[in-house]
Design an enzyme around this catalytic site. Structure first.
Site, short mmCIF file in Angstrom:
data_model
loop_
_atom_site.label_atom_id
_atom_site.label_comp_id
_atom_site.label_asym_id
_atom_site.label_seq_id
_atom_site.Cartn_x
_atom_site.Cartn_y
_atom_site.Cartn_z
CB ILE A 45 -0.95 -0.02 1.21
CG1 ILE A 45 -1.93 -1.19 1.09
CG2 ILE A 45 -1.71 1.30 1.33
CD1 ILE A 45 -2.70 -1.48 2.37
CB VAL A 51 8.40 4.37 12.52
CG1 VAL A 51 8.29 4.79 11.06
CG2 VAL A 51 7.92 2.94 12.73
CE1 TYR A 85 -2.13 -4.09 11.34
CE2 TYR A 85 -4.34 -4.99 11.00
CZ TYR A 85 -3.31 -4.15 10.61
OH TYR A 85 -3.46 -3.35 9.51
#
Length: 237
Positions: A16, A62, A160
């Site tokens: 994505i 990150v 998740y």
């Protein structure tokens, strides 16, 4: 804008994130490809440039304060931030048999990573004429859909889905804090996309999943902020 719009997409080497970079590049934007792995980052940049995107690599983990701080130093301006990088934590996540390290890892990347990157780049975004922040979430983060037991919520998992619910809550706090500024921040849900995160079981293509991210990154100045959207419109919280 009179100058070239610049965006940063985290986790943009595949799936994505890569397709969001393609979509923003097609607008003539300069796109930073935020990836922690050197080889994958450079391969993605080369592929994007071959597709006509004005892409440049950004070494970015990150989960690392130092890495994020160094990444900020690569930018003179930033107009759009797409927080796309994420992990699932694997599938062995049922309550009663929870590996807390798996949950911690998912939160570190999917939530704290977004906070870390967003906070670091906020000064640059504040200087932009039309800044946008897009946090890539999922319908599995919807408490409404989870409590209704819909097909959109996937299997029971402690890491998740809960990390995406956490991300949704964090995004609301940013929207409240940024109200009255020109920064629009929203959540985008790509749908069940076939990527390596789900063993390519999804029924949507990465390009289809990227569409909502591109849409939210290009909102007009009077567009919404603090929303949760997929291709069909608002997603229930």
């Amino acid at each position: 804008m009179s100058e070239q719009t610049t965006a940063l997409v985290t986790g943009a080497n595949k799936g994505i994130g890569y397709e969001i970079a393609i979509g923003l590049g097609a607008l003539g934007w300069r796109v930073g490809v935020g990836v922690r792995n050197d080889v994958r980052r450079e391969e993605a940049v080369e592929k994007l440039r071959a597709a006509g995107v004005d892409a440049f690599g950004v070494a970015l983990d990150v989960t690392s304060d130092a890495s994020v701080a160094a990444a900020v130093g690569q930018f003179e301006r930033l107009d759009v931030l797409v927080n796309n990088a994420g992990i699932t934590g694997g599938m062995a996540q049922e309550p009663g048999n929870t590996d807390l390290d798996v949950v911690r890892d998912a939160i570190e990347t999917n939530v704290l990573g977004v906070i870390r990157v967003t906070d670091a780049f906020l000064p640059l975004l504040r200087a932009s004429a039309s800044p946008r922040i897009v946090n890539i979430s999922s319908s599995v983060g919807s408490l409404t859909l989870q409590s209704q037991g819909t097909d959109a919520t996937g299997p029971i998992a402690m890491a998740y889905p809960t990390s995406k619910t956490f991300l949704n809550a964090v995004t609301v706090q940013y929207a409240k804090a940024l109200a009255g500024t020109n920064i629009l921040i929203n959540l985008g849900c790509p749908g069940f996309v076939a990527t390596d995160l789900n063993g390519f079981r999804g029924h949507r293509t990465p390009a289809q999943g990227a569409a909502i991210g591109v849409q939210l990154a290009t909102l007009p100045d009077d567009g919404p902020s603090g929303g949760y959207y997929d291709d069909n419109g608002p997603v229930p919280w």
